[in-house]
Design an enzyme around this catalytic site. Structure first.
Site, mmCIF file in Angstrom:
data_model
loop_
_atom_site.group_PDB
_atom_site.id
_atom_site.type_symbol
_atom_site.label_atom_id
_atom_site.label_comp_id
_atom_site.label_asym_id
_atom_site.label_seq_id
_atom_site.Cartn_x
_atom_site.Cartn_y
_atom_site.Cartn_z
ATOM 1 C CE LYS A 93 12.169 34.064 3.241
ATOM 2 N NZ LYS A 93 13.391 34.677 3.409
ATOM 3 C CG PHE A 94 7.523 40.812 -2.916
ATOM 4 C CD1 PHE A 94 7.636 42.171 -2.491
ATOM 5 C CD2 PHE A 94 8.768 40.430 -3.667
ATOM 6 C CE1 PHE A 94 8.511 43.340 -2.893
ATOM 7 C CE2 PHE A 94 9.599 41.474 -4.352
ATOM 8 C CZ PHE A 94 9.477 42.722 -3.855
ATOM 9 C CB ALA A 95 3.828 38.037 1.991
ATOM 10 C CE1 TYR A 210 22.101 26.591 8.528
ATOM 11 C CE2 TYR A 210 22.535 26.192 10.872
ATOM 12 C CZ TYR A 210 22.467 26.922 9.697
ATOM 13 O OH TYR A 210 22.733 28.318 9.788
HETATM 14 N N1 5IU Z 1 16.204 31.506 4.363
HETATM 15 C C1 5IU Z 1 16.072 30.221 5.187
HETATM 16 N N2 5IU Z 1 15.217 29.569 5.169
HETATM 17 C C2 5IU Z 1 14.095 29.492 4.335
HETATM 18 C C3 5IU Z 1 14.100 30.644 3.649
HETATM 19 C C4 5IU Z 1 15.006 31.588 3.727
HETATM 20 O O1 5IU Z 1 17.117 29.896 6.111
HETATM 21 O O2 5IU Z 1 13.262 28.688 4.318
HETATM 22 I I1 5IU Z 1 12.655 31.046 2.437
HETATM 23 C C5 5IU Z 1 17.298 32.533 4.594
HETATM 24 C C6 5IU Z 1 17.615 33.043 5.769
HETATM 25 C C7 5IU Z 1 19.086 33.181 5.585
HETATM 26 C C8 5IU Z 1 19.796 32.219 4.702
HETATM 27 O O3 5IU Z 1 19.275 34.470 4.966
HETATM 28 O O4 5IU Z 1 18.542 31.768 4.036
HETATM 29 C C9 5IU Z 1 20.158 31.079 5.550
HETATM 30 O O5 5IU Z 1 21.362 31.565 6.467
HETATM 31 P P1 5IU Z 1 22.081 30.472 7.245
HETATM 32 O O6 5IU Z 1 22.846 29.736 6.479
HETATM 33 O O7 5IU Z 1 23.174 31.418 7.868
HETATM 34 O O8 5IU Z 1 21.345 29.940 8.320
#
Ligand code: 5IU
Length: 259
Positions: A93-95, A210
């Site tokens: 997630k570079f910004a 989720y």
């Molecule tokens: N992740 C998110 N939502 C986003 C982004 C990245 O959950 O919008 I962009 C990442 C954070 C974690 C993974 O590394 O995806 C989700 O993990 P879980 O399935 O354990 O919630």
């Protein structure tokens, strides 16, 4: 629509080498599952990647949470990627501005561009971030995802901001797709990967939300589901859960094709 085509056909037609390889892997392994491996030590990450590797198309890492990171870790991850036939996606997630992200992507302790097939960025600084990352990533044959949306409650990447992501993705060849909840465009067959996927839990205490593979893949037309704690969370057998999510993701894809 690309949503109606097979991953195999899309891979054959694709002009970007990373997207081509990714679709080929998905077809070979019958998997549109990415594991989000948010564990905190080298040994845990390698053990998890080795166990779950056969069922995934992409291993998603957060390399900066590994407390004992060293270059041998990424060498071993690359070996596992070859052994199990998956790509590595560093969810960095570079910004920052173009000049700074070049340094962060190519150098520092992690040297992300040397081992991650895919990484991602926010476009909040403007299009220069993509150009900066491309200067490092294109010569190495890498691909970039734009953060068009996020999965968390109250996230601010919506409406016109999401639309700008799509416009920038279409005109930058280095970009292979998006993080987001759905298919955004029919241009250049850009890929969508979706985090925040779970078969059971509704969310967590820190804003994660989720949704099911069926909603994300069949209805929304996303291509890849990203699952973390649903696979390796407390009390779970990661192999059993990875197979469950692999099967659910693939069934949702076949439903989308009408098969
Ligand atoms: N992740 C998110 N939502 C986003 C982004 C990245 O959950 O919008 I962009 C990442 C954070 C974690 C993974 O590394 O995806 C989700 O993990 P879980 O399935 O354990 O919630």
């Amino acid at each position: 629509s690309f949503s109606q085509q097979t991953y195999a056909a899309r891979g054959e037609a694709h002009s970007h080498p990373v997207a081509k390889e990714l679709f080929a892997i998905m077809e070979r392994k019958q998997s549109n599952l990415s594991l989000a491996a948010d564990v905190s030590t080298k040994s845990e990450l390698l053990a998890l990647a080795d166990k779950v590797g056969p069922y995934i198309c992409v291993l998603k890492t957060h390399i900066d949470v590994i407390s004992d990171f060293d270059q041998d870790l990424v060498a071993q991850l690359q070996a596992l990627a070859a052994k199990h036939d998956f790509l590595i996606f560093e969810d960095r997630k570079f910004a920052d501005i173009g000049n700074t992200v070049k340094l962060q992507y190519g150098g520092g302790v992690y040297r992300i561009a040397d081992w991650a097939h895919i990484t991602n960025c926010h476009v909040i600084p403007g299009e220069g971030i993509i150009q900066g990352l491309a200067e490092v990533g294109v010569p190495k044959g890498r691909g970039l995802l734009l953060l068009a949306e996020m999965s968390s409650k109250g996230m601010l990447a919506t409406g016109a901001y999401t639309d700008k992501n799509v416009e920038m993705a279409v005109r930058n060849e280095f970009v292979i797709g998006f993080i987001g909840s759905k298919r955004f465009t029919e241009e250049r067959d850009l890929i969508t990967m979706t985090p925040g996927v779970g078969l059971h839990a509704a969310g967590d205490a820190l804003g994660q939300q989720y949704r099911t593979p069926e909603l994300i893949v069949t209805e929304n037309g996303s291509d890849i589901i990203i699952v973390g704690r649903g696979i390796y969370g407390a009390g779970k057998d990661p192999v059993v859960e990875a197979k469950r999510y692999r099967d659910a993701g693939w069934a949702a894809y076949l439903n989308r094709l009408g098969k």
